[in-house]
Design a protein around this motif. Structure first.
Motif, mmCIF file in Angstrom:
data_model
loop_
_atom_site.group_PDB
_atom_site.id
_atom_site.type_symbol
_atom_site.label_atom_id
_atom_site.label_comp_id
_atom_site.label_asym_id
_atom_site.label_seq_id
_atom_site.Cartn_x
_atom_site.Cartn_y
_atom_site.Cartn_z
ATOM 1 N N UNK A 74 36.252 37.646 33.738
ATOM 2 C CA UNK A 74 35.983 39.185 33.743
ATOM 3 C C UNK A 74 36.415 40.076 34.802
ATOM 4 N N UNK A 75 37.328 39.788 35.663
ATOM 5 C CA UNK A 75 37.904 40.632 36.664
ATOM 6 C C UNK A 75 38.883 41.268 35.819
ATOM 7 N N UNK A 76 38.980 42.598 36.083
ATOM 8 C CA UNK A 76 40.038 43.191 35.381
ATOM 9 C C UNK A 76 40.965 43.929 36.288
ATOM 10 N N UNK A 77 40.957 43.723 37.492
ATOM 11 C CA UNK A 77 41.875 44.371 38.427
ATOM 12 C C UNK A 77 41.370 44.987 39.612
ATOM 13 N N UNK A 78 42.170 45.826 40.434
ATOM 14 C CA UNK A 78 41.862 46.705 41.482
ATOM 15 C C UNK A 78 40.971 48.057 40.856
ATOM 16 N N UNK A 79 40.261 48.611 41.702
ATOM 17 C CA UNK A 79 39.472 49.927 41.563
ATOM 18 C C UNK A 79 40.682 50.860 41.013
#
Length: 93
Positions: A74-79
């Motif tokens: 579910x991690x999409x990337x950096x802020x």
């Protein structure tokens, strides 16, 4: 792999740490939730209790792996890489 900024590398590291810690906690809770009632409520002989322990250990490992995969998948990337408005595909839509 590309060039990542320091913030992106830090975000990935934090996400991995969160996935591992939360998975560990859930695995321990799962193991305890299976073993304690079996030990307190059922007067099982030694061989059966070893089977319960093995089953609880296998279930805990499964919960650990599923949680790590779920969090990291579910991690999409950096802020800053997410759309600015929830439910929108891009800030212009």
């Amino acid at each position: 792999m590309g060039n990542r900024t320091r913030a992106q590398r830090d975000a990935i590291t934090i996400e991995i740490g969160y996935a591992l810690v939360s998975a560990f906690v859930l695995a321990v809770v799962t193991f305890v939730a299976v073993v304690v009632p079996a030990d307190l409520l059922l007067d099982l002989p030694g061989a059966w209790m070893r089977g319960v322990l093995a089953g609880a250990g296998g279930l805990a490992v499964t919960v650990f792996v599923v949680r790590v995969v779920y969090v990291l998948w579910g991690y999409r990337g950096a802020p800053g890489t997410q759309p600015s408005q929830p439910g929108r595909t891009s800030p212009d839509s």
